[in-house]
Motif scaffolding. Structure first.
Motif, short mmCIF file in Angstrom:
data_model
loop_
_atom_site.label_atom_id
_atom_site.label_comp_id
_atom_site.label_asym_id
_atom_site.label_seq_id
_atom_site.Cartn_x
_atom_site.Cartn_y
_atom_site.Cartn_z
N PRO A 249 61.95 -73.24 36.97
CA PRO A 249 61.11 -74.29 37.56
C PRO A 249 60.41 -75.08 36.47
O PRO A 249 59.77 -74.50 35.59
CB PRO A 249 60.10 -73.52 38.41
CG PRO A 249 60.74 -72.18 38.65
CD PRO A 249 61.56 -71.90 37.44
N THR A 250 60.54 -76.38 36.52
CA THR A 250 59.96 -77.26 35.49
C THR A 250 59.08 -78.31 36.16
O THR A 250 59.50 -78.97 37.13
CB THR A 250 61.08 -77.95 34.68
OG1 THR A 250 61.94 -76.95 34.12
CG2 THR A 250 60.48 -78.78 33.55
N VAL A 251 57.87 -78.45 35.64
CA VAL A 251 56.91 -79.42 36.18
C VAL A 251 56.46 -80.33 35.04
O VAL A 251 55.92 -79.84 34.04
CB VAL A 251 55.68 -78.71 36.79
CG1 VAL A 251 54.68 -79.76 37.31
CG2 VAL A 251 56.12 -77.79 37.91
N PRO A 252 56.65 -81.61 35.15
CA PRO A 252 56.16 -82.52 34.10
C PRO A 252 54.63 -82.60 34.14
O PRO A 252 54.01 -82.39 35.18
CB PRO A 252 56.79 -83.87 34.48
CG PRO A 252 57.87 -83.55 35.47
CD PRO A 252 57.45 -82.31 36.16
N LYS B 164 53.59 -74.71 43.36
CA LYS B 164 54.52 -74.24 42.34
C LYS B 164 53.81 -73.45 41.24
O LYS B 164 54.41 -72.59 40.60
CB LYS B 164 55.25 -75.43 41.70
CG LYS B 164 56.13 -76.21 42.66
CD LYS B 164 56.78 -77.39 41.94
CE LYS B 164 57.65 -78.20 42.90
NZ LYS B 164 58.27 -79.37 42.23
N ILE B 165 52.53 -73.74 41.06
CA ILE B 165 51.80 -73.17 39.93
C ILE B 165 51.02 -71.92 40.31
O ILE B 165 50.91 -70.97 39.53
CB ILE B 165 50.84 -74.23 39.33
CG1 ILE B 165 51.64 -75.45 38.84
CG2 ILE B 165 50.01 -73.63 38.23
CD1 ILE B 165 52.64 -75.13 37.76
N LEU C 227 57.88 -73.72 33.60
CA LEU C 227 57.81 -74.47 32.36
C LEU C 227 57.16 -75.81 32.64
O LEU C 227 57.58 -76.56 33.54
CB LEU C 227 59.22 -74.69 31.79
CG LEU C 227 59.31 -75.55 30.52
CD1 LEU C 227 58.64 -74.83 29.35
CD2 LEU C 227 60.76 -75.87 30.19
N VAL C 228 56.11 -76.11 31.88
CA VAL C 228 55.44 -77.41 31.97
C VAL C 228 55.81 -78.22 30.75
O VAL C 228 55.54 -77.80 29.61
CB VAL C 228 53.91 -77.25 32.07
CG1 VAL C 228 53.22 -78.61 32.03
CG2 VAL C 228 53.53 -76.51 33.35
N MET D 234 44.71 -74.93 39.44
CA MET D 234 45.74 -74.48 40.39
C MET D 234 45.90 -72.96 40.40
O MET D 234 46.81 -72.42 41.02
CB MET D 234 47.09 -75.13 40.05
CG MET D 234 47.02 -76.65 40.09
SD MET D 234 48.60 -77.39 39.61
CE MET D 234 48.17 -79.14 39.62
N SER D 235 45.04 -72.24 39.70
CA SER D 235 44.99 -70.77 39.71
C SER D 235 46.31 -70.09 39.31
O SER D 235 46.84 -69.28 40.06
CB SER D 235 44.54 -70.26 41.10
OG SER D 235 43.30 -70.80 41.47
#
Length: 772
Positions: free
Chosen positions: A218-221, A234-235, A63-64, A90-91
């Motif tokens: 997994p969460t990435v801002p 992560k991506i 989740l972004v 980031m593929s």
């Protein structure tokens, strides 16, 4: 020689429990298809299972978040464009973003360019505009494509489109998802299905496994996509969901875990469910059928293991959803809980009615019905006390004092004992005690028997006799009856005590048989009525009939009333027999009324002064479907009427309701002139002895003529009984008699024969009563 194969027979209570289980099964099905309540009940264990059995997600979906930093004013589309551009480098395997932005969002051109330049497949999930899909709207069509509208803010060069919509239950919570919806532009996948792609076959509607912990996603801002060197790890190769910023454009959903979970997070958990296939739904009828069969089996058990089994079944039904979840099964227990609740309600009502049936409504003490139920589990020997003149004392008291009177008797009988006392309505009190202690206890009670009872401001003499069951009689009804007979015998003894073992001879055996089989005889129609016609002497026209009770015993055959009615009176069982006779007579009286004939029913004078006499007559005539205008209450004299005033008042009340009253066997026994003057009567019946004596006795003829004149002047009828010859008929006509009854006109007969004499059919209209 043929081997004897024992028949498998169920006790009435066991059959009743089995029927209650079957009724509960049917009722639960009706609740399911009529009210959908079990579906709502299923949500409760889903909530507990979801919260108590949390597990991490696979990590395949990231989740972004695109929440704005303080001070920035960029639009939703601008932030999503920036996220797509950064992620594409980031593929990732797939990018799905929420299309929750306005048509005039200034970042739409940037977003369109970012999508067009991206090498990664990009899918947009548009919000639905028709509201959330509810189970109420799709009940019965859960696997069918559902049509709704969605909001497309702009046309974008995406790989595909999806719908960000959730199915909510009747309570407003999301427990399941559809793999696609039929929209106004064709079928579109939901957010969860879009994330999974074509790798998982379509299942229609599926449960969302909320055991997956949202905090483990997994969460990435957005800000870290450019500055965090570990973000690429992560991506890369993951499925990405770009959520809209937390603002008015985001949608919060009620779930078992959180009442305000972002819709994007719900879509991720739905996708995790599809990928892992972690929650396999079980058809509702499997646990429903299983628990139904368990209840049927448990209903066959004895009391103690049955109650324990009920507890185990209930406990197992509570833990079953958790045990099933351990094996990744979704077990719907709403139908099971509905079944158990309905069965419990039926059993509680049945038990309450049984307990109510075991309580004497007047005194509040346990009655003899409860005594039968408790007999097999009792400790000690059965003792029955017979209170002398009980019914006469009760009739002399105001109804409000009856409870106090009976309870005082109960308290006196249990002095020094403290046992549970059972009572009936005829002056019998019973309890259990050890044989040796019982004899000494009764001796003490006899010493107290001379002490009067004080009820309100009245002082009442108290005397009783005791019967003791000292024999091994296993059948409750027979044991109780035997002890009652012993108590009746004790009334005639100076010692006021009698043992069951002391009773012998055919007379006592018959009393025991009568006591134990009277209720059975009434229930199985062994006690029935015959009818003897009453006719006009000159024409022979039938104007009425007397109902005569008969008993066809399975072993003893036809029993004469003189062989059982006296014993029934002694045993205080006259009321049940009278009630049964009234109901039978009422059914026939309506038909006879169509021909203008009235049915006479014999009622013992011992019942006249009882406080419930009028209700005894009226309630049972009504229960038999009869009308008062078709019934004559014929008072037979087997005992003296002591409370003349109450008896007269009761008969007057019956006359007011439409009943006629007849005095039977006038001139014999207690049926004398004092009764004729003191009781309100519509009819007097002269005994057969007068008719026979009049053949050769002038005084008898003078008495009959005088009675006929007196009856006519008083507005009453005179009926001559026992007419067997035409000579007797002619003599009575010459003496002025109008109506007669006897073998000359017919022996006691079935109602069908009487109706053939009346030449009437049940459908005929009632005619005016002849001479009545």
């Amino acid at each position: 020689m043929r081997a004897h194969i024992p028949r498998f027979r169920l006790e009435p209570r066991t059959r009743r429990r089995l029927s209650q289980v079957l009724l509960s099964l049917v009722a639960a099905l009706a609740v399911l298809f009529g009210l959908d309540i079990p579906k709502l009940i299923d949500e409760v264990p889903r909530v507990f299972v979801s919260r108590m059995m949390q597990r991490p997600v696979s990590g395949e979906i990231v989740l972004v978040s695109t929440d704005r930093d303080s001070g920035k004013r960029d639009s939703v589309a601008e932030r999503q464009a920036a996220a797509i551009t950064a992620l594409d480098r980031m593929s990732p395997k797939l990018i799905v973003f929420e299309g929750r932005f306005a048509e005039d969002d200034p970042g739409i051109p940037l977003l369109r360019n970012a999508i067009a330049n991206a090498k990664t497949p990009v899918i947009v999930a548009w919000p639905a505009t028709a509201g959330q899909i509810t189970e109420q709207n799709t009940r019965g069509r859960l696997t069918r494509q559902e049509t709704l509208s969605f909001y497309r803010a702009a046309y974008l060069p995406v790989e595909g489109e999806a719908v960000d919509a959730n199915r909510t239950s009747l309570t407003g919570y999301v427990f399941e998802a559809a793999d696609y919806f039929e929209t106004n532009e064709g079928p579109l996948p939901t957010l969860g299905t879009a994330l999974v792609g074509d790798s998982v076959p379509r299942t229609g509607v599926y449960p969302i496994d909320f055991r997956f912990s949202p905090s483990s996603v997994p969460t990435v801002p957005l800000a870290s996509l450019e500055g965090d060197a570990d973000a690429a790890d992560k991506i890369e190769g993951k499925r990405i969901v770009i959520a809209v910023p937390r603002s008015s454009t985001s949608t919060l959903v009620n779930t078992p875990l959180n009442k305000s979970m972002p819709s994007a997070l719900v879509g991720i958990i739905a996708a995790e469910t599809l990928m892992s296939r972690s929650l396999l739904p079980v058809s509702w009828y499997l646990p429903f059928s299983g628990f139904g069969l368990l209840l049927l089996a448990v209903a066959l058990l004895p009391s103690r293991p049955r109650h324990f089994s009920y507890f185990i079944i209930t406990l197992f039904s509570l833990v079953a959803p958790f045990l099933a979840a351990k094996f990744d099964l979704l077990l719907p227990t709403g139908m099971v809980y509905t079944l158990l609740a309905i069965y419990a309600a039926i059993r509680l009502r049945s038990n309450w009615r049984e307990r109510a049936a075991g309580i004497d409504t007047v005194s509040g003490l346990s009655n003899f019905h409860a005594l039968q139920e408790d007999f097999s589990k009792s400790q000690g020997r059965l003792i029955v006390a017979r209170v002398e003149n009980f019914e006469e004392i009760l009739a002399s008291l105001e109804p409000t004092l009856h409870r106090s009177f009976i309870q005082q008797i109960s308290q006196r009988l249990t002095i020094g004992n403290g046992a549970t006392v059972y009572t009936d309505t005829t002056g019998h009190f019973a309890w259990f005690d050890d044989l040796d202690h019982a004899k000494s206890h009764i001796m003490g009670l006899l010493a107290l028997a001379s002490a009067p009872l004080r009820v309100s401001e009245r002082t009442l003499d108290f005397s009783c006799a005791f019967g003791i069951l000292d024999s091994d009689i296993t059948k409750p009804r027979q044991a109780i009856s035997a002890t009652i007979v012993a108590a009746e015998v004790a009334l005639k003894r100076p010692s006021r005590m009698a043992l069951v073992s002391e009773q012998g001879g055919s007379d006592t055996d018959w009393q025991l048989s009568l006591h134990s089989s009277l209720d059975h005889a009434i229930a199985h129609q062994h006690i029935y009525l015959l009818f003897q016609p009453q006719c006009l002497l000159e024409s022979g026209h039938v104007v009425g009939a007397e109902a005569l009770v008969r008993w066809k015993h399975p072993q003893r055959g036809e029993i004469s009333p003189s062989d059982f009615i006296p014993f029934i009176e002694k045993a205080g069982r006259l009321k049940p027999l009278t009630a049964h006779t009234l109901r039978l007579a009422a059914r026939s009286a309506n038909v006879a009324l169509n021909a203008g004939a009235r049915i006479s029913v014999n009622i013992s004078a011992t019942l006249l002064a009882e406080h419930d006499f009028v209700s005894l007559i009226c309630d049972n005539i009504a229960a038999g479907g009869g009308r008062p205008q078709a019934i004559t209450i014929e008072i037979t004299e087997t005992a003296k009427i002591e409370d003349f005033r109450t008896a007269a008042r009761n008969l007057e009340r019956l006359q007011e309701k439409g009943f006629h009253v007849s005095l039977d066997d006038f001139g014999t026994g207690e049926a004398n002139l004092s009764l004729l003057v003191g009781l309100p009567c519509d009819e007097i019946k002269i005994d057969r002895s007068f008719v026979a004596l009049a053949q050769h006795n002038e005084r008898a003829r003078i008495v009959i003529r005088a009675l006929n004149d007196t009856a006519r002047k008083a507005g009453m009828r005179l009926v001559a009984e026992g007419i067997e010859t035409e000579t007797e008929q002619d003599l009575l006509i010459s003496l002025g008699c109008v109506i007669g009854q006897g073998f000359l006109y017919g022996r006691p007969m079935r109602i069908s024969e009487l109706l053939s004499m009346l030449d009437v059919r049940e459908s005929c209209e009632p005619r005016k009563l002849t001479l009545y």
